[in-house]
Enzyme design. Structure first.
Site, PDB file in Angstrom:
ATOM      1  N   LYS A  33      11.396  -0.291   1.405  1.00  0.00           N
ATOM      2  CA  LYS A  33      10.658  -0.582   2.651  1.00  0.00           C
ATOM      3  C   LYS A  33       9.729  -1.780   2.462  1.00  0.00           C
ATOM      4  CE  LYS A  33       6.966   2.717   1.576  1.00  0.00           C
ATOM      5  NZ  LYS A  33       6.549   4.119   1.693  1.00  0.00           N
ATOM      6  N   TYR A 249     -14.098 -25.545   0.281  1.00  0.00           N
ATOM      7  CA  TYR A 249     -14.895 -25.058   1.424  1.00  0.00           C
ATOM      8  C   TYR A 249     -16.255 -24.548   0.968  1.00  0.00           C
ATOM      9  CZ  TYR A 249     -10.972 -25.386   4.644  1.00  0.00           C
ATOM     10  OH  TYR A 249      -9.961 -25.848   5.425  1.00  0.00           O
TER      11      TYR A 249
HETATM   12  C1  LIG Z   1       6.683   4.845   0.368  1.00  0.00           C
HETATM   13  C2  LIG Z   1       7.271   6.163   0.266  1.00  0.00           C
HETATM   14  C3  LIG Z   1       7.811   6.621  -0.951  1.00  0.00           C
HETATM   15  C4  LIG Z   1       7.719   5.856  -2.261  1.00  0.00           C
HETATM   16  O1  LIG Z   1       6.482   6.076  -2.869  1.00  0.00           O
HETATM   17  P1  LIG Z   1       6.145   5.431  -4.318  1.00  0.00           P
HETATM   18  O2  LIG Z   1       4.798   5.953  -4.607  1.00  0.00           O
HETATM   19  O3  LIG Z   1       6.149   3.942  -4.113  1.00  0.00           O
HETATM   20  O4  LIG Z   1       7.189   5.877  -5.248  1.00  0.00           O
HETATM   21  C5  LIG Z   1       8.467   7.844  -0.952  1.00  0.00           C
HETATM   22  N1  LIG Z   1       8.545   8.592   0.171  1.00  0.00           N
HETATM   23  C6  LIG Z   1       8.029   8.180   1.349  1.00  0.00           C
HETATM   24  C7  LIG Z   1       8.159   9.060   2.540  1.00  0.00           C
HETATM   25  C8  LIG Z   1       7.357   6.972   1.449  1.00  0.00           C
HETATM   26  O5  LIG Z   1       6.832   6.583   2.606  1.00  0.00           O
END
Ligand SMILES: *Cc1c(COP(=O)(O)O)cnc(C)c1O
Length: 343
Positions: A33, A249
């Site tokens: 994601k 800046y």
């Molecule tokens: C982001 C997410 C994960 C992964 O979590 P990590 O801590 O990066 O391994 C797993 N399950 C769900 C539902 C998530 O949103």
């Protein structure tokens, strides 16, 4: 041009460690994601496929469709598509209402709220969910939950796990009653997987560990994960600063002697957090960022043609009082991703 370097070897080694812990490659769903945690969705999906990962988890349909051909199993966490998606793309049910909106005959997965109270249906709503799944001709592929404190050492993880065990039992009873096939069960993220003494679910949803980090030090056998991503800047110009001259800046940096400084083409528009010049930031090579970080550049006491800005997101996160996840996902999708395959 500044760019992001992806170390394929480190990624494969992390995936090896994760697969071993999970039991096999088949028991790993790689979480891709948010542009694969800033690493680049398509680049990381291709590498994961090459390694032999068969399952992927993404945020929305746009991400799912980009990698749809590479994985037999894709889970979309938070978008309800307008049209029936391809069968290998499963849609998360985050609340009962979703079941009325998801196009008929879609593949779905029920998210159960076991205590995080963010999204997911209540255990008491499972029967109602099954009724709707049947009525609308949906295909129940999985049932899952997400833990709220997997990366903190406390008893919380254990009671949430217990609740999920109860949910599984209920789901199996309902499957029997409704004549559905047994769905896939999954609950662990990276931290929960590495805190499990013996992992026995269908698979784990692993994000951060694959990219080389675990925020928790409280895991049972701390794996030797390696960062996959590094951020690099290219020199724009070098300049001689006389003692007393001020830079950038607000002119917050003042040269205490004659020095040579260079600007590099990474700034806060690229996702590197803005520094206001009040604290000293040391880069991985020992150089210092001087003064304020600009939108598209920063000044550094170096003359190198190319300079490493981030090689360990966790170190960077500590400086900014946040977590490695945030440092990574904020990296601009417009930066070029270069996959380094040197083995
Ligand atoms: C982001 C997410 C994960 C992964 O979590 P990590 O801590 O990066 O391994 C797993 N399950 C769900 C539902 C998530 O949103």
């Amino acid at each position: 041009m500044g760019y992001i370097k992806i170390d394929a070897k480190n990624f494969f080694e992390n995936l090896e460690i994760v697969s071993k812990k999970a039991g096999s490659k088949k028991r790993v769903a790689l979480v891709l994601k948010d542009n694969a945690y800033g690493h680049g969705l398509e680049e990381m999906a291709a590498l994961a496929y090459e390694f032999g990962i068969e399952k992927a988890v993404v945020r929305n349909m746009a991400e799912a469709l980009k990698i749809e051909k590479l994985f037999g199993y894709i889970l979309v966490l938070s978008e309800i598509p307008q049209e029936k998606p391809i069968p290998n793309i499963g849609i998360t049910v985050n609340c009962i209402e979703d079941l009325k909106k998801i196009p008929p005959f879609s593949t779905v997965e029920l998210k159960i709220d076991t205590g995080m109270h963010r999204n997911g249906i209540e255990l008491s709503e499972t029967k109602e969910a099954f009724d709707l799944i049947k009525k609308r001709g949906l295909v129940l592929r999985g049932v899952f939950t997400h833990f709220r404190s997997a990366d903190e050492l406390s008893t919380e993880l254990f009671w949430q796990k217990k609740r999920f065990e109860k949910a599984k039992k209920r789901v199996l009873e309902l499957c029997y009653e409704f004549g559905f096939e047994r769905p896939l069960f999954h609950s662990c993220n990276s931290a929960a997987l590495f805190r499990s003494e013996s992992f026995d679910e269908d698979f784990a949803r692993v994000g951060i560990a694959a990219y080389g980090y675990l925020e928790s030090d409280e895991v049972f056998d701390m794996p030797e994960l390696k960062p996959v991503l590094s951020l690099w800047g290219e020199k724009i110009a070098s300049k001689r600063l006389k003692k007393g001259q001020r830079l950038g800046y607000g002119g917050v940096f003042e040269a205490d002697r004659d020095i040579v400084v260079s600007t590099y083409d990474i700034g806060y528009a690229d996702g590197f957090f803005r520094l206001d010049g009040s604290r000293e930031y040391i880069l991985p090579g020992g150089e210092k960022i001087l003064g304020r970080v600009s939108m598209d550049s920063m000044s550094i006491d170096s003359q190198k043609q190319e300079i490493c800005i981030i090689d360990d997101a966790k170190k960077c996160a500590r400086f900014f009082n946040t977590i490695s996840y945030e440092i990574l996902v904020k990296l601009s999708p417009f930066l070029k991703r270069v996959v380094n395959r040197q083995m």
